[in-house]
Design a protein around this motif. Structure first.
Motif, PDB file in Angstrom:
ATOM      1  N   LEU A  48     -15.089   8.822  -2.086  1.00  0.00           N
ATOM      2  CA  LEU A  48     -13.912   8.163  -2.644  1.00  0.00           C
ATOM      3  C   LEU A  48     -14.212   6.721  -3.033  1.00  0.00           C
ATOM      4  O   LEU A  48     -13.862   6.272  -4.126  1.00  0.00           O
ATOM      5  CB  LEU A  48     -12.757   8.191  -1.625  1.00  0.00           C
ATOM      6  N   LEU A  49     -14.857   6.005  -2.129  1.00  0.00           N
ATOM      7  CA  LEU A  49     -15.168   4.609  -2.398  1.00  0.00           C
ATOM      8  C   LEU A  49     -16.193   4.478  -3.527  1.00  0.00           C
ATOM      9  O   LEU A  49     -16.069   3.598  -4.383  1.00  0.00           O
ATOM     10  CB  LEU A  49     -15.665   3.927  -1.119  1.00  0.00           C
ATOM     11  N   SER A  50     -17.174   5.360  -3.551  1.00  0.00           N
ATOM     12  CA  SER A  50     -18.165   5.339  -4.635  1.00  0.00           C
ATOM     13  C   SER A  50     -17.488   5.525  -5.993  1.00  0.00           C
ATOM     14  O   SER A  50     -17.808   4.828  -6.957  1.00  0.00           O
ATOM     15  CB  SER A  50     -19.216   6.428  -4.411  1.00  0.00           C
ATOM     16  N   THR A  51     -16.530   6.434  -6.058  1.00  0.00           N
ATOM     17  CA  THR A  51     -15.791   6.667  -7.302  1.00  0.00           C
ATOM     18  C   THR A  51     -14.992   5.429  -7.686  1.00  0.00           C
ATOM     19  O   THR A  51     -14.972   5.027  -8.849  1.00  0.00           O
ATOM     20  CB  THR A  51     -14.864   7.891  -7.161  1.00  0.00           C
ATOM     21  N   ASN A  52     -14.331   4.814  -6.698  1.00  0.00           N
ATOM     22  CA  ASN A  52     -13.545   3.614  -6.991  1.00  0.00           C
ATOM     23  C   ASN A  52     -14.423   2.463  -7.469  1.00  0.00           C
ATOM     24  O   ASN A  52     -14.010   1.678  -8.321  1.00  0.00           O
ATOM     25  CB  ASN A  52     -12.741   3.176  -5.763  1.00  0.00           C
ATOM     26  N   ILE A  53     -15.625   2.357  -6.928  1.00  0.00           N
ATOM     27  CA  ILE A  53     -16.540   1.295  -7.367  1.00  0.00           C
ATOM     28  C   ILE A  53     -16.995   1.564  -8.803  1.00  0.00           C
ATOM     29  O   ILE A  53     -16.922   0.690  -9.657  1.00  0.00           O
ATOM     30  CB  ILE A  53     -17.754   1.182  -6.426  1.00  0.00           C
ATOM     31  N   SER A  54     -17.454   2.759  -9.067  1.00  0.00           N
ATOM     32  CA  SER A  54     -18.033   3.036 -10.388  1.00  0.00           C
ATOM     33  C   SER A  54     -16.983   3.216 -11.481  1.00  0.00           C
ATOM     34  O   SER A  54     -17.178   2.759 -12.608  1.00  0.00           O
ATOM     35  CB  SER A  54     -18.962   4.243 -10.323  1.00  0.00           C
ATOM     36  N   GLN A  55     -15.847   3.854 -11.157  1.00  0.00           N
ATOM     37  CA  GLN A  55     -14.846   4.159 -12.180  1.00  0.00           C
ATOM     38  C   GLN A  55     -13.641   3.229 -12.164  1.00  0.00           C
ATOM     39  O   GLN A  55     -12.816   3.276 -13.068  1.00  0.00           O
ATOM     40  CB  GLN A  55     -14.369   5.606 -12.028  1.00  0.00           C
ATOM     41  N   GLY A  56     -13.535   2.407 -11.112  1.00  0.00           N
ATOM     42  CA  GLY A  56     -12.383   1.532 -10.987  1.00  0.00           C
ATOM     43  C   GLY A  56     -11.197   2.292 -10.418  1.00  0.00           C
ATOM     44  O   GLY A  56     -11.277   3.482 -10.115  1.00  0.00           O
ATOM     45  N   GLY A  57     -10.105   1.593 -10.252  1.00  0.00           N
ATOM     46  CA  GLY A  57      -8.911   2.224  -9.719  1.00  0.00           C
ATOM     47  C   GLY A  57      -7.750   1.254  -9.740  1.00  0.00           C
ATOM     48  O   GLY A  57      -7.908   0.055 -10.003  1.00  0.00           O
ATOM     49  N   MET A  58      -6.566   1.788  -9.449  1.00  0.00           N
ATOM     50  CA  MET A  58      -5.375   0.957  -9.424  1.00  0.00           C
ATOM     51  C   MET A  58      -4.372   1.565  -8.480  1.00  0.00           C
ATOM     52  O   MET A  58      -4.258   2.778  -8.389  1.00  0.00           O
ATOM     53  CB  MET A  58      -4.775   0.831 -10.817  1.00  0.00           C
ATOM     54  N   GLY A  59      -3.664   0.698  -7.760  1.00  0.00           N
ATOM     55  CA  GLY A  59      -2.586   1.162  -6.902  1.00  0.00           C
ATOM     56  C   GLY A  59      -2.988   1.415  -5.471  1.00  0.00           C
ATOM     57  O   GLY A  59      -2.133   1.628  -4.630  1.00  0.00           O
ATOM     58  N   ASN A  60      -4.291   1.406  -5.167  1.00  0.00           N
ATOM     59  CA  ASN A  60      -4.723   1.657  -3.796  1.00  0.00           C
ATOM     60  C   ASN A  60      -4.461   0.466  -2.880  1.00  0.00           C
ATOM     61  O   ASN A  60      -4.241   0.622  -1.691  1.00  0.00           O
ATOM     62  CB  ASN A  60      -6.222   1.984  -3.763  1.00  0.00           C
ATOM     63  N   TRP A  61      -4.491  -0.730  -3.442  1.00  0.00           N
ATOM     64  CA  TRP A  61      -4.352  -1.961  -2.658  1.00  0.00           C
ATOM     65  C   TRP A  61      -3.361  -2.916  -3.297  1.00  0.00           C
ATOM     66  O   TRP A  61      -3.426  -4.118  -3.084  1.00  0.00           O
ATOM     67  CB  TRP A  61      -5.713  -2.648  -2.515  1.00  0.00           C
ATOM     68  N   GLY A  62      -2.464  -2.421  -4.111  1.00  0.00           N
ATOM     69  CA  GLY A  62      -1.504  -3.289  -4.786  1.00  0.00           C
ATOM     70  C   GLY A  62      -1.633  -3.176  -6.289  1.00  0.00           C
ATOM     71  O   GLY A  62      -2.277  -2.264  -6.806  1.00  0.00           O
ATOM     72  N   ALA A  63      -1.049  -4.129  -6.983  1.00  0.00           N
ATOM     73  CA  ALA A  63      -0.937  -4.043  -8.445  1.00  0.00           C
ATOM     74  C   ALA A  63      -2.204  -4.441  -9.194  1.00  0.00           C
ATOM     75  O   ALA A  63      -2.373  -4.072 -10.346  1.00  0.00           O
ATOM     76  CB  ALA A  63       0.223  -4.919  -8.910  1.00  0.00           C
ATOM     77  N   ILE A  64      -3.087  -5.205  -8.563  1.00  0.00           N
ATOM     78  CA  ILE A  64      -4.275  -5.680  -9.275  1.00  0.00           C
ATOM     79  C   ILE A  64      -5.318  -4.565  -9.328  1.00  0.00           C
ATOM     80  O   ILE A  64      -5.724  -4.038  -8.294  1.00  0.00           O
ATOM     81  CB  ILE A  64      -4.843  -6.943  -8.608  1.00  0.00           C
ATOM     82  N   PRO A  65      -5.749  -4.174 -10.537  1.00  0.00           N
ATOM     83  CA  PRO A  65      -6.713  -3.077 -10.653  1.00  0.00           C
ATOM     84  C   PRO A  65      -8.130  -3.480 -10.243  1.00  0.00           C
ATOM     85  O   PRO A  65      -8.513  -4.636 -10.351  1.00  0.00           O
ATOM     86  CB  PRO A  65      -6.671  -2.714 -12.138  1.00  0.00           C
ATOM     87  N   MET A  66      -8.863  -2.499  -9.764  1.00  0.00           N
ATOM     88  CA  MET A  66     -10.299  -2.648  -9.505  1.00  0.00           C
ATOM     89  C   MET A  66     -10.989  -2.233 -10.793  1.00  0.00           C
ATOM     90  O   MET A  66     -10.878  -1.079 -11.222  1.00  0.00           O
ATOM     91  CB  MET A  66     -10.710  -1.725  -8.348  1.00  0.00           C
ATOM     92  N   PRO A  67     -11.689  -3.168 -11.469  1.00  0.00           N
ATOM     93  CA  PRO A  67     -12.359  -2.782 -12.710  1.00  0.00           C
ATOM     94  C   PRO A  67     -13.552  -1.859 -12.451  1.00  0.00           C
ATOM     95  O   PRO A  67     -14.209  -1.962 -11.416  1.00  0.00           O
ATOM     96  CB  PRO A  67     -12.817  -4.110 -13.310  1.00  0.00           C
TER      97      PRO A  67
END
Length: 89
Positions: A48-67
């Motif tokens: 899960l974390l590997s996917t969030n690092i490589s593909q980014g994500g939003m909503g997991n930790w608030g409104a600011i997206p992870m690029p």
């Protein structure tokens, strides 16, 4: 001769992870230790974390997206994910 592998902290610094994250305190993004605490005991945490690092994500930790970080090699993504899940020690 093969290049000396970077430590996870050196890799995080080189990839500018520390521009938004810190080990122990929230900045723009969550503290690495908070990420480790959230995923503790989750058998799918590394994937899960590997996917969030490589593909980014939003909503997991608030409104600011992870690029997304498409420049990172898969091995580097896994190294960072394991290090973060280990409390960034």
């Amino acid at each position: 001769a093969a290049a000396e592998p970077q430590s996870p902290l050196a890799l995080a610094k080189a990839q500018n992870c520390l521009a938004c994250h810190a080990v122990a305190q929230k900045m723009v993004g969550p503290a690495f230790r908070d990420v480790a605490a959230r995923y503790k005991g989750n058998t799918k945490a590394e994937a899960l974390l590997s996917t969030n690092i490589s593909q980014g994500g939003m909503g997991n930790w608030g409104a600011i997206p992870m690029p997304a970080q498409p420049q990172l090699a898969n091995d580097d993504v896994k190294t960072l994910a394991r290090w973060i899940l280990d409390g960034a020690k």
